[in-house]
Scaffold this active site. Structure first.
Site, mmCIF file in Angstrom:
data_model
loop_
_atom_site.group_PDB
_atom_site.id
_atom_site.type_symbol
_atom_site.label_atom_id
_atom_site.label_comp_id
_atom_site.label_asym_id
_atom_site.label_seq_id
_atom_site.Cartn_x
_atom_site.Cartn_y
_atom_site.Cartn_z
ATOM 1 N N LYS A 1 0.837 -1.197 0.000
ATOM 2 C CA LYS A 1 0.000 0.000 0.000
ATOM 3 C C LYS A 1 0.876 1.252 0.000
ATOM 4 O O LYS A 1 1.915 1.301 0.675
ATOM 5 C CB LYS A 1 -0.902 -0.041 1.232
ATOM 6 C CG LYS A 1 -1.979 1.038 1.305
ATOM 7 C CD LYS A 1 -2.870 0.758 2.512
ATOM 8 C CE LYS A 1 -3.888 1.837 2.757
ATOM 9 N NZ LYS A 1 -4.742 1.526 3.929
ATOM 10 N N SER B 1 -9.412 2.011 3.186
ATOM 11 C CA SER B 1 -8.474 2.711 2.344
ATOM 12 C C SER B 1 -7.555 1.793 1.545
ATOM 13 O O SER B 1 -6.875 2.249 0.626
ATOM 14 C CB SER B 1 -7.639 3.663 3.209
ATOM 15 O OG SER B 1 -6.831 2.967 4.127
ATOM 16 N N SER C 1 -9.944 -0.152 7.321
ATOM 17 C CA SER C 1 -9.328 -0.004 6.003
ATOM 18 C C SER C 1 -8.766 -1.267 5.392
ATOM 19 O O SER C 1 -8.403 -1.271 4.218
ATOM 20 C CB SER C 1 -8.224 1.059 6.062
ATOM 21 O OG SER C 1 -8.776 2.327 6.314
#
Length: 469
Positions: free
Chosen positions: A83, A158, A182
């Site tokens: 990420k 996210s 997330s």
């Protein structure tokens, strides 16, 4: 690439080196000599190029992937993405924002070193909303990250880019982190497994260590429970917190009958009749058929905790907006998206309440333990309603409207971030519109072992929906 015009599904599964294997199977092929890490990385890069429509890659390093330094680790040779808010040496970290332009990191971050200890090959960075604040991955300055199950819908946030890449078959496992859902939100949207570990379970990032209350957990998104279990065991071999019980390598369902709490309400009231409630009820029936005792329980928190979490969320946005220039001289707060700026305004209107906010958030762990500690696990929905279409949660939506929508949608996941307890999202079926629905198992701090055992049971008794096969 394979796409279905009627359902607008898209995936990259092919008859190549990756096939339909999960990470555990690929690692075994590498150990046996049938495949090499470079061969798997090349196949994953080809798959990523084939599904660029998903807009899930923030930075690519396909020609020069980061290969493991040593042929070690449970998942040695398996391709992955990290990420874009975790530092990987030689790759920039842009945190999903246009407020600055990240430069290549000089070294791996603390958690990144633990992540890499599993032996995986990093092909690049996956997309996220600005600083991970939103529950969808729709930057206003770039194409939205799309859901492989239906490209007109959100894939959550996210860790949305990682979810899209794993669900679409580009890689079998990808990094995510979870400060309010997330990992679990995109896992639910994309039909994946997503474990949020207990607070203190892993090496924290430098940013997480600065928080007054660390609500952020690191982990992965996978298509199978055994991949999540293998990764969990791998990183525990690199570092383990002696204050928590070891998880070990969980390989299947447990045999002990459990007492499980059923939570079917949030601060807005009971979960209404519909696909999400039906999914939880189906899981309840499966558990009871295996001798587990499932008992409905009331929500042990009131609206004051939700208010405190929103205030803390605003504090984080204020911190980013106020200190960004210190971290990067090119930082321009005027280029932050409307959600970040709105959260900052929300906090500043009542900044004086911060001591009460911190008190309420810290006190929640004891409340959770009193109400849910007597149970072996808690069963609850992951999301407040089904996955929305793109645009519904966009940061361009007027702030007050967006905040109301987020409060309804993300109504179950923050509890475990606040209390520092573990939770795992697993697929529980498809909605009438053909989109995945996830449910959660949560537990007391340090109880990931039981949650993985329950996830294995559900995977066996209610096989996860897949884009192929």
């Amino acid at each position: 690439m394979t796409a279905d015009a009627q359902t607008t599904r898209i995936h990259s599964f092919a008859d190549d080196a990756l096939g339909e294997h999960d990470a555990v199977a690929l690692a075994e092929l590498v150990r046996s000599g049938e495949r090499s890490p470079r061969e798997l990385a090349a196949a994953a890069a080809d798959r990523a190029r084939a599904v660029e429509e998903l807009a899930a890659v923030a930075y690519e390093s396909y020609e020069q992937p980061l290969l493991p330094a040593e042929p070690t680790g449970r998942l040695y040779g398996v391709p992955t993405f990290v990420k874009d808010n975790a530092d990987i040496a030689g790759m920039p970290s842009n945190h999903g924002t246009q407020a600055f332009q990240g430069k290549p990191a000089r070294e791996h971050g603390g958690y990144a070193r633990q992540f890499l200890s599993a032996g995986m090959t990093v092909l690049g960075k996956s997309t996220l909303p600005e600083f991970g604040f939103n529950a969808t991955t729709e930057p206003p300055f770039a194409p939205p990250t799309r859901n492989p199950w239906h490209t007109g819908y959100s894939v959550g946030g996210s860790s949305g880019g990682s979810a899209a890449l794993v669900a679409a078959g580009v890689v079998p496992i990808a990094h995510g982190n979870d400060g309010g859902g997330s990992i679990r939100i995109p896992a639910a949207c994309a039909g994946l497994v997503g474990l949020k570990p207990s607070r203190g379970r892993h090496i924290d990032s430098a940013m997480a260590r600065k928080l007054p209350i660390n609500i952020v957990s690191e982990g992965v998104l996978t298509r199978t429970v055994r991949d999540t279990a293998a990764y969990t065991a791998a990183v525990e071999e690199f570092w383990r917190n002696p204050a928590l019980p070891p998880i070990g390598y969980v390989e299947g369902p447990g045999s002990k009958p459990l007492r499980i709490a059923l939570l079917l309400e949030n601060v807005g009231g009971p979960v209404p009749t519909g696909p999400i409630r039906s999914a939880v009820e189906k899981v309840t029936a499966i558990l009871e058929s295996h001798g587990h005792r499932v008992e409905p329980v009331p929500l042990p928190f009131d609206a004051a905790l939700e208010t405190a979490f929103l205030h803390y969320w605003g504090l984080l946005a204020t911190f980013v907006a106020s200190t960004g220039k210190i971290a990067d001289r090119s930082f321009d707060a005027g280029r932050l998206d409307d959600l970040t700026l709105g959260l900052r305004r929300h906090f500043l209107r009542s900044a004086w309440r911060l001591p009460l906010t911190l008190y309420r958030l810290r006190a929640a762990a004891a409340t959770y333990e009193r109400a849910l500690g007597p149970y072996d696990a808690v069963l609850l929905p992951t999301l407040g309603h089904e996955t929305p279409e793109l645009g519904y949660l966009s940061p361009t939506v007027p702030f007050d409207d967006l905040l109301d929508r987020l409060r309804t949608y993300v109504s179950f996941t923050p509890i475990n971030n606040i209390t520092g307890t573990p939770s795992i999202t697993i697929p529980a079926g498809l909605s009438p519109s053909g989109l995945p629905i996830g449910v959660q198992f949560a537990g007391t701090r340090g109880n990931e072992h039981t949650l993985l055992e329950l996830a294995y049971l559900l995977e066996a008794e209610n096989p996860f929906p897949r884009l192929v096969g």
